[in-house]
Design a protein around this motif. Structure first.
Motif, PDB file in Angstrom:
ATOM      1  N   ASP A  84      12.785   2.201  -7.730  1.00  0.00           N
ATOM      2  CA  ASP A  84      13.251   0.813  -7.587  1.00  0.00           C
ATOM      3  C   ASP A  84      13.127   0.408  -6.127  1.00  0.00           C
ATOM      4  O   ASP A  84      13.429   1.190  -5.222  1.00  0.00           O
ATOM      5  CB  ASP A  84      14.708   0.674  -8.033  1.00  0.00           C
ATOM      6  CG  ASP A  84      14.889   0.914  -9.520  1.00  0.00           C
ATOM      7  OD1 ASP A  84      13.943   0.626 -10.283  1.00  0.00           O
ATOM      8  OD2 ASP A  84      15.965   1.390  -9.920  1.00  0.00           O
ATOM      9  N   VAL A  85      12.696  -0.843  -5.903  1.00  0.00           N
ATOM     10  CA  VAL A  85      12.511  -1.349  -4.545  1.00  0.00           C
ATOM     11  C   VAL A  85      13.626  -2.328  -4.198  1.00  0.00           C
ATOM     12  O   VAL A  85      13.964  -3.211  -4.988  1.00  0.00           O
ATOM     13  CB  VAL A  85      11.142  -2.040  -4.395  1.00  0.00           C
ATOM     14  CG1 VAL A  85      10.987  -2.632  -2.996  1.00  0.00           C
ATOM     15  CG2 VAL A  85      10.013  -1.058  -4.672  1.00  0.00           C
ATOM     16  N   PHE A  86      14.182  -2.171  -2.991  1.00  0.00           N
ATOM     17  CA  PHE A  86      15.187  -3.089  -2.459  1.00  0.00           C
ATOM     18  C   PHE A  86      14.674  -3.654  -1.133  1.00  0.00           C
ATOM     19  O   PHE A  86      14.073  -2.937  -0.340  1.00  0.00           O
ATOM     20  CB  PHE A  86      16.515  -2.366  -2.222  1.00  0.00           C
ATOM     21  CG  PHE A  86      17.160  -1.818  -3.469  1.00  0.00           C
ATOM     22  CD1 PHE A  86      18.094  -2.568  -4.171  1.00  0.00           C
ATOM     23  CD2 PHE A  86      16.830  -0.550  -3.936  1.00  0.00           C
ATOM     24  CE1 PHE A  86      18.691  -2.062  -5.313  1.00  0.00           C
ATOM     25  CE2 PHE A  86      17.425  -0.029  -5.079  1.00  0.00           C
ATOM     26  CZ  PHE A  86      18.355  -0.802  -5.771  1.00  0.00           C
ATOM     27  N   ILE A  87      14.924  -4.944  -0.895  1.00  0.00           N
ATOM     28  CA  ILE A  87      14.505  -5.613   0.333  1.00  0.00           C
ATOM     29  C   ILE A  87      15.754  -6.127   1.051  1.00  0.00           C
ATOM     30  O   ILE A  87      16.549  -6.862   0.467  1.00  0.00           O
ATOM     31  CB  ILE A  87      13.558  -6.794   0.047  1.00  0.00           C
ATOM     32  CG1 ILE A  87      12.391  -6.355  -0.862  1.00  0.00           C
ATOM     33  CG2 ILE A  87      13.061  -7.417   1.345  1.00  0.00           C
ATOM     34  CD1 ILE A  87      11.465  -5.364  -0.232  1.00  0.00           C
ATOM     35  N   TYR A  88      15.901  -5.777   2.329  1.00  0.00           N
ATOM     36  CA  TYR A  88      17.101  -6.215   3.052  1.00  0.00           C
ATOM     37  C   TYR A  88      16.810  -7.261   4.136  1.00  0.00           C
ATOM     38  O   TYR A  88      17.724  -7.702   4.846  1.00  0.00           O
ATOM     39  CB  TYR A  88      17.847  -5.020   3.655  1.00  0.00           C
ATOM     40  CG  TYR A  88      17.052  -4.188   4.635  1.00  0.00           C
ATOM     41  CD1 TYR A  88      16.985  -4.529   5.983  1.00  0.00           C
ATOM     42  CD2 TYR A  88      16.389  -3.036   4.220  1.00  0.00           C
ATOM     43  CE1 TYR A  88      16.274  -3.763   6.888  1.00  0.00           C
ATOM     44  CE2 TYR A  88      15.670  -2.264   5.117  1.00  0.00           C
ATOM     45  CZ  TYR A  88      15.614  -2.635   6.440  1.00  0.00           C
ATOM     46  OH  TYR A  88      14.896  -1.862   7.326  1.00  0.00           O
ATOM     47  N   SER A 136       0.831  -1.206   0.000  1.00  0.00           N
ATOM     48  CA  SER A 136       0.000   0.000   0.000  1.00  0.00           C
ATOM     49  C   SER A 136       0.862   1.251   0.000  1.00  0.00           C
ATOM     50  O   SER A 136       0.606   2.210  -0.742  1.00  0.00           O
ATOM     51  CB  SER A 136      -0.916   0.006   1.231  1.00  0.00           C
ATOM     52  OG  SER A 136      -1.812  -1.073   1.205  1.00  0.00           O
ATOM     53  N   LEU A 137       1.884   1.244   0.833  1.00  0.00           N
ATOM     54  CA  LEU A 137       2.797   2.381   0.905  1.00  0.00           C
ATOM     55  C   LEU A 137       3.488   2.602  -0.437  1.00  0.00           C
ATOM     56  O   LEU A 137       3.573   3.730  -0.931  1.00  0.00           O
ATOM     57  CB  LEU A 137       3.819   2.124   2.016  1.00  0.00           C
ATOM     58  CG  LEU A 137       4.659   3.273   2.542  1.00  0.00           C
ATOM     59  CD1 LEU A 137       5.190   2.944   3.933  1.00  0.00           C
ATOM     60  CD2 LEU A 137       5.828   3.595   1.627  1.00  0.00           C
ATOM     61  N   TYR A 138       3.964   1.498  -1.032  1.00  0.00           N
ATOM     62  CA  TYR A 138       4.645   1.578  -2.323  1.00  0.00           C
ATOM     63  C   TYR A 138       3.719   2.152  -3.400  1.00  0.00           C
ATOM     64  O   TYR A 138       4.108   3.059  -4.147  1.00  0.00           O
ATOM     65  CB  TYR A 138       5.127   0.190  -2.737  1.00  0.00           C
ATOM     66  CG  TYR A 138       5.547   0.093  -4.191  1.00  0.00           C
ATOM     67  CD1 TYR A 138       6.801   0.532  -4.612  1.00  0.00           C
ATOM     68  CD2 TYR A 138       4.673  -0.412  -5.157  1.00  0.00           C
ATOM     69  CE1 TYR A 138       7.180   0.464  -5.936  1.00  0.00           C
ATOM     70  CE2 TYR A 138       5.051  -0.482  -6.489  1.00  0.00           C
ATOM     71  CZ  TYR A 138       6.303  -0.044  -6.877  1.00  0.00           C
ATOM     72  OH  TYR A 138       6.655  -0.109  -8.196  1.00  0.00           O
ATOM     73  N   SER A 139       2.505   1.624  -3.475  1.00  0.00           N
ATOM     74  CA  SER A 139       1.565   2.074  -4.516  1.00  0.00           C
ATOM     75  C   SER A 139       1.267   3.555  -4.374  1.00  0.00           C
ATOM     76  O   SER A 139       1.242   4.300  -5.362  1.00  0.00           O
ATOM     77  CB  SER A 139       0.271   1.271  -4.447  1.00  0.00           C
ATOM     78  OG  SER A 139       0.503  -0.085  -4.739  1.00  0.00           O
ATOM     79  N   GLN A 143      -1.071   7.231   3.282  1.00  0.00           N
ATOM     80  CA  GLN A 143      -0.683   8.609   3.549  1.00  0.00           C
ATOM     81  C   GLN A 143       0.814   8.747   3.778  1.00  0.00           C
ATOM     82  O   GLN A 143       1.421   9.742   3.384  1.00  0.00           O
ATOM     83  CB  GLN A 143      -1.453   9.153   4.755  1.00  0.00           C
ATOM     84  CG  GLN A 143      -1.280  10.653   4.930  1.00  0.00           C
ATOM     85  CD  GLN A 143      -2.264  11.246   5.900  1.00  0.00           C
ATOM     86  OE1 GLN A 143      -2.944  10.533   6.634  1.00  0.00           O
ATOM     87  NE2 GLN A 143      -2.360  12.558   5.922  1.00  0.00           N
ATOM     88  N   ILE A 144       1.440   7.739   4.405  1.00  0.00           N
ATOM     89  CA  ILE A 144       2.895   7.775   4.572  1.00  0.00           C
ATOM     90  C   ILE A 144       3.572   7.842   3.205  1.00  0.00           C
ATOM     91  O   ILE A 144       4.477   8.646   2.971  1.00  0.00           O
ATOM     92  CB  ILE A 144       3.392   6.550   5.361  1.00  0.00           C
ATOM     93  CG1 ILE A 144       2.962   6.633   6.823  1.00  0.00           C
ATOM     94  CG2 ILE A 144       4.922   6.437   5.278  1.00  0.00           C
ATOM     95  CD1 ILE A 144       3.373   5.436   7.663  1.00  0.00           C
ATOM     96  N   GLY A 145       3.138   6.972   2.286  1.00  0.00           N
ATOM     97  CA  GLY A 145       3.708   6.975   0.938  1.00  0.00           C
ATOM     98  C   GLY A 145       3.485   8.292   0.226  1.00  0.00           C
ATOM     99  O   GLY A 145       4.387   8.833  -0.431  1.00  0.00           O
ATOM    100  N   GLN A 146       2.274   8.828   0.358  1.00  0.00           N
ATOM    101  CA  GLN A 146       1.951  10.095  -0.302  1.00  0.00           C
ATOM    102  C   GLN A 146       2.773  11.244   0.262  1.00  0.00           C
ATOM    103  O   GLN A 146       3.338  12.054  -0.492  1.00  0.00           O
ATOM    104  CB  GLN A 146       0.458  10.394  -0.128  1.00  0.00           C
ATOM    105  CG  GLN A 146       0.022  11.708  -0.769  1.00  0.00           C
ATOM    106  CD  GLN A 146      -1.453  11.996  -0.542  1.00  0.00           C
ATOM    107  OE1 GLN A 146      -2.250  11.092  -0.306  1.00  0.00           O
ATOM    108  NE2 GLN A 146      -1.823  13.254  -0.590  1.00  0.00           N
TER     109      GLN A 146
END
Length: 337
Positions: free
Chosen positions: A118-122, A102-105, A308-311
């Motif tokens: 670009d998304v990275f996962i650690y 949701s945040l990403y979208s 809202q965090i993403g926005q």
């Protein structure tokens, strides 16, 4: 470039980047045409009242981007007049989950055509996080970082400080060591304390209040702290479980479930017993998602607004108005409590 007032000395945008933007704007406006020599580094530094090093950094960056062409002994010339100004953004998550999606979208939709993400996962691992940063330091204009780690004592701030500060935006978690960095953050203990306060009329129906807090999934310990403080203030009989066992599921008690896996397990357990959520047992789930509105005639949730965090994060980057913002956290009242 005709006036030094075009450089904003109070802006958080570095001056060399402002010089880059001025040159690109002048090229796009037709002031500088293809093949035309632009003012020298010394001329520009004098006109804009900037150091020679600042202007040289801007010129070199524009050369790397192919905007300018350097001719030895002659200066810099316009190499192309159509300049792509799309931002390159690295979004760095600890894991994938419904609320991260949701945040990403929301972030990507707000950035729109003005940037590529670009998304990275650690995977909660500080070494993997450090590798991601070290391998991409010069590849992105901005690093949007969600910092949750397996080792709570990991030296996260030192890794983040290897990135130029103007490129960093932190989301979800506030780091005490980076108090002067922009952030959209939650206050986990205060958030759950206040949200449970909104639900207190419903929670009082139950004999006991239980928090199922799986330590192996690396949620913030401040969540359990906020739950404990709430229970003490309001004299609730309470307990915290590391995992949800069938023997611990009892009628007339309320369960706050941090993990969705525990939520689904609880719903499976009560179905054959014909227990009704909100009557025979109380259910309150952490982190809102669309499916919870539909499950079991509606699952009550306590949650920040991940959209809202993403926005907000994306809007900071687009507006260059970097600051520290507390994200909202709410109790959503449905039939399960």
């Amino acid at each position: 470039m005709t006036q030094f007032s075009r450089i904003d000395s109070d802006s958080e945008v570095p001056k060399y980047k402002q010089v880059e933007e001025l040159i690109i704007s002048d090229i796009e406006a037709g002031i500088f045409k293809h093949g035309q020599r632009i003012p020298s580094i010394n001329e520009t530094s004098e006109e804009l009242l900037l150091s020679r090093d600042t202007v040289e950094k801007a010129y070199v960056n524009l050369k790397k981007k192919g905007v300018l062409l350097a001719v030895r002994g002659k200066g810099y010339y316009v190499n192309k007049t159509t300049v792509s100004r799309k931002l390159k953004i690295a979004l760095i998550f600890n894991k994938l989950s419904n609320y991260k999606r949701s945040l990403y979208s929301s972030f990507v939709n707000t950035i729109g055509a003005k940037g590529s993400v670009d998304v990275f996962i650690y995977n909660f691992d500080i070494a993997e996080f450090e590798n991601i940063i070290n391998n991409n330091l010069t590849n992105y204009d901005y690093f949007v970082i969600l910092p949750h780690f397996r080792n709570e004592h990991a030296n996260v701030s030192q890794v983040i400080k290897t990135i130029p500060k103007e490129k960093v935006l932190i989301i979800d978690k506030n780091l005490d060591e980076l108090k002067n960095y922009p952030v959209v953050y939650q206050e986990y203990d205060k958030d759950i304390l206040n949200a449970l306060g909104e639900a207190i009329d419903l929670l009082k129906k139950y004999k006991k209040l239980n928090l199922v807090f799986p330590k192996n999934e690396y949620y913030s310990q401040f969540i359990s702290r906020g739950f404990t403080i709430f229970s003490q203030i309001h004299n609730f009989n309470c307990q915290i479980f590391d995992s949800l066992e069938h023997k611990d599921i009892k009628q007339n008690e309320a369960y706050i479930l941090i993990s969705d896996n525990d939520l689904f397990e609880l719903l499976k357990f009560i179905k054959p017993k014909n227990w009704i959520a909100g009557k025979d047992i109380g259910i309150l789930s952490y982190n809102e998602s669309p499916v919870k509105e539909l499950l079991s005639d509606g699952i009550s949730t306590i949650s920040t607004n991940h959209n809202q965090i993403g926005q907000l994060a994306a809007e900071m980057i687009l507006s260059q108005n970097f600051r520290r913002i507390k994200s909202p956290f709410d109790f959503i009242r449905r039939n399960s409590l």
